[in-house]
Every structure is written in structure tokens, then in C-alpha cells.
Write a protein that holds these residues in place. Sequence first.
Motif, mmCIF file in Angstrom:
data_model
loop_
_atom_site.group_PDB
_atom_site.id
_atom_site.type_symbol
_atom_site.label_atom_id
_atom_site.label_comp_id
_atom_site.label_asym_id
_atom_site.label_seq_id
_atom_site.Cartn_x
_atom_site.Cartn_y
_atom_site.Cartn_z
ATOM 1 N N MET A 21 0.669 -0.764 0.067
ATOM 2 C CA MET A 21 0.063 -0.154 0.468
ATOM 3 C C MET A 21 1.006 1.330 0.047
ATOM 4 S SD MET A 21 -2.736 -0.968 3.167
ATOM 5 C CE MET A 21 -4.223 -0.783 2.615
ATOM 6 N N SER A 22 0.521 2.002 -0.019
ATOM 7 C CA SER A 22 1.526 3.690 -0.312
ATOM 8 C C SER A 22 0.824 4.201 1.602
ATOM 9 C CB SER A 22 0.426 4.261 -1.232
ATOM 10 O OG SER A 22 1.218 4.336 -2.797
ATOM 11 N N GLY A 23 2.124 4.940 1.757
ATOM 12 C CA GLY A 23 1.567 5.063 2.608
ATOM 13 C C GLY A 23 2.990 5.052 3.775
ATOM 14 N N GLN A 24 2.918 5.685 5.062
ATOM 15 C CA GLN A 24 3.945 5.167 5.706
ATOM 16 C C GLN A 24 4.443 4.323 5.914
ATOM 17 O OE1 GLN A 24 5.605 9.022 5.946
ATOM 18 N NE2 GLN A 24 7.103 7.603 7.641
ATOM 19 N N VAL A 25 5.668 3.699 5.978
ATOM 20 C CA VAL A 25 5.761 2.894 7.147
ATOM 21 C C VAL A 25 6.583 2.322 8.146
ATOM 22 C CG1 VAL A 25 7.790 0.765 6.440
ATOM 23 C CG2 VAL A 25 6.876 2.024 4.671
ATOM 24 N N VAL A 26 6.078 1.925 8.698
ATOM 25 C CA VAL A 26 6.312 2.271 10.571
ATOM 26 C C VAL A 26 6.739 0.626 11.158
ATOM 27 C CG1 VAL A 26 5.241 3.829 10.791
ATOM 28 C CG2 VAL A 26 3.983 1.823 10.792
#
Length: 160
Positions: free
Chosen positions: A19-24
Motif C-alpha cells: 500500500m502507499s503510505g508511511q512505513v513504521v
Amino acid sequence: MFKKLFGQKSTSDKVVSPMSGQVVGLEEVPDPTFSEKMMGDGVAIKPDSGEVVSPVDGEILQLFPTKHAIGIQSVSGIEYLIHIGLETVALEGEGFEAHVKQGDKVSAGDLLITVDLDIVAQKANSTITPIVITNEVSSLDKKLGQTASKGETEIMYVEK
């Protein structure tokens, strides 16, 4: 390269973001099943769009009836679980549409599921999406803190 030339199976995966987004880190997932790595290690995505793509080349092992989670085995034999949002099983499939079924062969970047993140945000605990390795591996290199593009950005490098 020699392994490919002589037909030997790969023992590692370059995992791209589903998915597109912030990796945490999984530690940031507000659910102990994931944050305490009870199901396995991995990363999570704070998504900004509702398209879920395959993170690896492989086969769909399991698509949950509620479409909130999907299991994939890569060609190297490493197994991944993508769990879209938290407590999303309670939505009973509302807001989720599957584009694959169990047994389908997929390539990294192939569309697996679309999800209405607004419905998940309103009716579930969180949209955060853990990507967990469910079998034993020897090495895991996580690429945390970046903004990922689905199907493109490497988020983990995993060796069996």
C-alpha cells in the motif's frame, strides 16, 4: 545471478509495499498481537490509499472471507500476512473488494484488494496495515520511516 542461471530457487525476497503510505515498525501498531510480534515480525503501513497490491511474486495461500486479510507465499517459500486495518474482521467484508482468490499466482504489484479507508477509519480501530512474516526466516532488513509507493518501494529484504 548464478542461482537463476542454473534454475535454483531463490532464498530471499525484496518485499515491496502493498500500500502507499508511511512505513513504521510493528511496535507502533496499537494491537499487541502485532506489536508484540505474536504472529511474526515485519512492518506496518499507515496507508493513504485503499489499493492493496502483492508485495512479492507468489501464490495466494488464503483470502479471509471478510477480505480484511490475505496470506501470500512467495516463490522463495516465505509466507506473508497482510492484515488491512485493526478489528476489521468485525466489518464482515464491508468496504473490501477482492480481486484474487486462493490459489491465484501473483506478481509483485498485482492488485489484490481494494478497501474503502473511510469506512475502515469510521467503523474499525485503525487503518494501519501490518505486513507480517509468518514462517521462520534467517534475516530481515526493515526499511522504516519512509513514505512508500505501492508496488514500487522496497519495505523489507527477507532471507529464508
